[in-house]
Scaffold this active site. Structure first.
Site, PDB file in Angstrom:
ATOM      1  N   CYS A  35      -1.917 -17.899  11.265  1.00  0.00           N
ATOM      2  CA  CYS A  35      -1.976 -18.870  12.350  1.00  0.00           C
ATOM      3  C   CYS A  35      -1.738 -18.214  13.700  1.00  0.00           C
ATOM      4  O   CYS A  35      -1.982 -18.826  14.733  1.00  0.00           O
ATOM      5  CB  CYS A  35      -0.923 -19.952  12.172  1.00  0.00           C
ATOM      6  SG  CYS A  35      -1.147 -20.929  10.705  1.00  0.00           S
ATOM      7  N   CYS A 105       3.995 -24.109  20.886  1.00  0.00           N
ATOM      8  CA  CYS A 105       5.101 -23.170  20.687  1.00  0.00           C
ATOM      9  C   CYS A 105       6.432 -23.915  20.649  1.00  0.00           C
ATOM     10  O   CYS A 105       7.323 -23.588  19.864  1.00  0.00           O
ATOM     11  CB  CYS A 105       5.123 -22.117  21.796  1.00  0.00           C
ATOM     12  SG  CYS A 105       3.682 -21.050  21.780  1.00  0.00           S
TER      13      CYS A 105
END
Ligand SMILES: Cc1ncc(COP(=O)(O)O)c(C=O)c1O
Lengths: 278, 394
Positions: A35, A105
Site C-alpha cells: 500500500c 496518513c
C-alpha cells in the site's frame, strides 16, 4: 512538492518515540508495504488505564511519519477512555493540518491506535468486521462510512484522500459513490437506486456479456497476444480468466479494469464488476 | 528555504535542465531588440527569420536531418500528439496503434484516451517490458497488423534511462508500410542520433531536456512522410504548424543543439563515469539497494535505484535538506496512490518500487557533488530504515 506545515516538517525531521515497546500492553499494525505506508504502534497502559508510553515504527512518506510521531506524543499520559475518542482530525489538527491528498496518513494513525487498544482490551475491532470494498488497499465499508460521516466527505475523490479506497485500480469507485449516497442521504434508499438499473433478467445479462466478450474483447486482447474466457456471472460480479501474456502480470489488472470492465459496463450494465479467476 | 544555483546539487536533469548560459546569451537579443516577426517582408523581421533558419539548421545537424524536416512546436507533448494524430488522420481506415507500457504520459495518456478524444474506437497494443525494462522484438513483430496506423515507441525511458532499439523497430515497421514515431525527448543530446541512417518517420524532442528553455519542442517529419497538421493556422513551418514562432526559444534551442553536439563525447565519457561512480557507490554502500533497468542498454546520465523498505518521498525530503535534487517513482510523489507505471510494468516488487530514486546527471555535475551524495545517502537510508517496521538488520 507538497506544502507541509512547520510542525509536519519538524516531526518528520526529528520524529519522537521511534521504536517498539518491549512487552507492550497493546500493539496495532496497520497498512502494508504494497500500500505504500504502514504503521506499528505499541502502547503501555498502567493499572489506572492511563497510557504511560507509546512508540511507533512507520514505513511511508513524510506525513505518515509525522502523523505517527505526533500521535505518540498526544497519547503519552492520556487516559485510555480519551484515547478511544481520538479522531484522525485531532492528529491532523495537532500537525497544523495536512495536504488533503495526505489525510489518509492521519487516518492510518487513528486506525493503528484503535488496533492497539483492541489488542489491549481484547475487544474485537468493529471496523475490521466490515466488508472489504477496496481490495487494493483493504478498506472496509465500515471504515469508509465512518470517514464520510466524521469528516463530512462529499465526493469519491475525498474518500480516496482520507481512506485511500479507490486509489488503486479504481474498480470500487461505483461502490464508493453508493456508500456516499447511503451515508449522507438517508432519504434516497440505495436499494431503489439499484433496482432502476437492473432491468435485464439474469439470463439476458449473461448472454449479453458473452456476446460482448466474443465480439469485441477477445479480438482486441488477441492483438496483444492475450485471450479471455468467461468463467461465471454472479449478480454484478463477472469472473473471467485471462490467458497468454496478460495473465498474472501487473497489467492484467489494468486490462481488466480499463478495458474489459469498461466495455462490459458500457455495453451491458454499468454496475458490473469484473474479477479475475485465480 | 531558498535554493541558489551555488548550493544546489541538481541530479534531476530528466525532469528538466538548467538553461546553458550560452543559450541564454543567444536568446536575449530576441527578447529585446530583435522583436520582428520572421514572416514580415521588411528587413527588420527578415533578419529574425534568418536567425530561425540558422537555428533550424543546428537542430537538423544534431539529428542528422534536413532542415526542411524540422517542425518547431511548443513542447515535447505537442510533438507527440501531432505525430500520432497525423498518422490517424492520414489513415482513417486503420484503427490500431502499437506502443509500450512504459511511455511518458504524453504518449501513454493520449493512447489511453484516444477513444474519448476522437469518438472512434481504437485498439491499442501496449508492448510489455522485461524485468530489466527492455522490449522483446519478436513480440513487437507479432503485434503489427494491416490495421496498424502508427507505432509510437520511446527512444529512452525517462525513469530508468533504458534504451529501446527504435531504429531496428522502425525498419520492421517500414517493411510493413507502417508509420513509425519515436518520443526521443530523453535521448536527444544524450546519445548520438543520425536519422539519415534510419527509417524513423517522426521523432519528438523537447528543448528543456537539453539546456534550452521550457516550452519549445520539435517534431522531426521525414521528407515524404504523409502529414496532417495538429494546429491549423498561418503558413508558419510550411503550413505544418500554425502560430507565430517562439523565436527566442527557437534560437535558444538551436544554440543548445550546437552545444549538445560539441559535448556529446563528454556526456558519454565524463558524465557516464560520474553516473557509474554514483551508482556503484550507492549499490555497494547501502544494503538492499537495487538497480532498476538494464545496466548497459541505458542513457549515460540516468541511475534509477530502489532502496528497499523505505519510501521515496521521505528519502527525497531528507535529500532536500542537503540541497540534493532527484526524483522518485513512489506513489506519494506521483500524485497517485500507486507507484510508477514504468516500475510496475517491469515487475519491480512493491517493497522496492515505493523506495525508488532517480538520479539524472548533466555536464554541469561534478565529482565533488557525486562524493557529497555518496556521503549523505547511506545515513539517510539507514535513518529511515530505523523508522520502518519492515526493516530488520540481518
Ligand atoms: C519521454 C518524455 N516525453 C515527453 C515529455 C514531455 O515533454 P514536454 O515537457 O516538453 O511536453 C517528457 C518530459 O517531461 C519526457 O521525458
Amino acid at each position: 512538492m507538497w506544502e507541509y506545515t512547520d510542525k509536519v516538517q519538524e516531526h518528520f525531521t526529528n520524529p519522537k518515540n521511534v521504536g517498539e515497546i518491549k512487552n507492550a500492553s497493546g500493539t496495532g499494525n496497520v497498512g502494508s508495504i504494497a500500500c505504500g505506508d504502514a504503521l506499528r504502534l505499541t502502547i503501555q497502559v498502567d493499572e489506572n488505564d492511563i497510557i504511560t508510553d507509546a512508540k511507533f515504527k512507520t514505513f511511508g512518506c513524510a506525513s505518515a511519519i509525522a502523523s505517527s510521531s505526533m500521535l505518540t506524543e498526544m497519547l503519552k499520559g492520556m487516559k485510555l477512555e480519551d484515547a478511544k475518542n481520538l479522531t484522525n482530525d485531532d492528529i491532523a489538527q495537532a500537525l497544523g493540518g495536512l495536504p488533503k491528498e495526505k489525510m489518509h496518513c492521519s487516518v492510518m494513525g487513528r486506525e493503528a491506535l484503535e488496533a492497539a487498544i483492541a489488542d489491549y482490551t481484547g475487544v474485537m475491532l468493529p471496523m475490521a468486521q466490515g466488508e472489504v470494498v477496496c481490495e487494493c488497499f483493504g478498506v472496509t465499508d465500515l471504515e469508509i462510512i465512518r470517514a464520510i460521516k466524521e469528516n463530512s466527505l462529499a465526493s469519491v475523490e475525498e474518500i480516496t484522500n482520507f481512506t485511500k479506497a479507490g486509489g488503486g485500480c479504481g474498480k470500487c469507485e461505483g461502490r464508493l459513490a453508493a456508500l456516499l449516497v447511503e451515508s449522507t442521504d438517508k432519504q434516497s434508499s440505495p436499494a431503489t437506486a439499484q433496482k432502476k438499473k437492473k432491468r435485464m433478467t439474469a439470463l439476458e445479462k449473461i448472454k449479453k456479456i458473452e456476446e460482448v466478450i466474443e465480439r469485441e474483447i477477445k479480438p482486441t486482447l488477441k492483438k496483444d497476444d492475450g485471450d479471455i474466457q468467461l468463467i461465471d456471472v454472479d449478480g454484478d460480479f463477472v469472473t473471467v480468466s485471462l490467458r497468454g501474456t496478460c495473465a498474472g502480470c501487473y497489467s492484467s489488472q489494468t486490462t481488466l479494469k480499463e478495458y474489459v470492465e469498461k466495455k462490459l459496463r458500457e455495453q451491458v450494465l454499468d454496475t458490473l464488476i469484473v474479477e479475475e479467476d485465480k | 528555504m531558498a535554493f541558489s544555483l551555488d548550493t544546489v546539487i541538481y541530479m534531476d536533469n530528466n525532469a528538466t535542465t538548467r538553461i546553458a548560459p550560452e543559450v541564454l546569451d543567444a536568446m536575449m537579443p530576441y527578447l529585446s531588440d530583435y522583436y520582428g516577426n520572421p514572416s514580415s517582408m521588411h528587413t527588420f523581421g527578415g533578419q529574425v527569420g534568418e536567425a530561425v533558419t540558422q537555428a533550424r539548421q543546428s537542430v537538423a545537424d544534431l539529428l542528422g536531418a534536413d532542415p526542411g524536416e524540422i517542425v518547431f512546436t511548443s513542447c515535447g507533448t505537442e510533438s507527440d500528439s501531432t505525430a500520432i494524430f497525423s498518422a490517424l488522420r492520414t489513415y482513417p481506415e486503420k484503427n490500431h496503434v502499437v506502443t509500450t507500457r512504459v511511455e511518458h504520459p504524453a504518449v501513454k495518456n493520449l493512447c489511453d484516451n484516444l477513444e474519448t478524444l476522437t469518438g472512434r474506437k481504437y485498439h491499442i497494443s501496449r508492448l510489455p517490458v522485461a524485468e530489466d525494462g527492455t522490449l522483446d522484438i519478436e513480440r513487437y513483430k507479432e503485434c503489427l497488423t494491416d490495421e496498424t496506423a502508427i507505432v509510437s515507441v520511446m527512444w529512452a525511458n525517462n525513469e530508468t534511462g533504458v534504451l529501446f532499439p527504435v531504429e531496428e523497430m522502425a525498419k520492421i515497421a517500414k517493411e510493413r508500410g507502417i508509420l513509425f514515431h519515436t518520443d526521443a525527448v530523453q535521448a536527444v543530446g544524450k546519445i548520438p542520433i543520425n536519422l539519415k541512417d534510419s527509417t524513423i518517420d517522426m521523432l519528438s524532442l523537447s528543448g528543456h531536456k537539453l539546456h534550452a528553455p521550457k516550452g519549445i519542442g520539435v517534431l522531426y517529419v521525414r521528407k515524404g512522410t504523409p502529414f496532417v497538421p495538429f494546429l491549423n493556422g498561418g503558413h508558419q513551418e510550411k503550413g505544418r504548424r500554425g502560430g507565430t514562432e517562439n523565436v527566442a526559444s527557437i534560437i535558444g534551442l538551436g544554440k543548445a543543439c550546437e552545444l549538445a553536439a560539441a559535448m556529446m563525447d563528454e556526456e558519454n565519457t565524463r558524465v557516464r563515469a560520474l553516473r557509474d561512480k554514483l551508482e556503484k557507490g550507492l549499490l555497494s554502500s547501502v544494503p538492499k539497494a537495487i538497480l532498476n533497468g538494464h545496466p548497459e542498454k541505458r542513457l549515460p546520465n540516468t541511475a534509477n535505484i530502489s532502496f528497499e523498505y523505505v519510501e521515496g518521498e521521505a528519502i527525497l525530503l531528507m535529500m532536500n535538506q542537503h540541497n540534493i535534487c532527484a526524483s522518485s517513482g513512489s506513489a506519494c510523489t506521483s500524485g497517485s496512490l500507486e507507484p510508477s507505471h514504468v516500475l510496475r510494468a517491469m515487475g519491480v516488487p512493491f517493497t522496492a518500487a515505493h523506495g525508488s530514486i532517480r538520479f539524472s546527471l548533466s555536464v554541469y555535475n561534478t565529482e565533488e557533488e557525486v562524493d557529497f551524495i555518496l556521503e549523505k545517502m547511506p545515513p539517510i537510508i539507514a535513518r529511515l530504515r530505523e523508522l520502518s517496521p519492515f526493516w530488520e538488520e540481518d
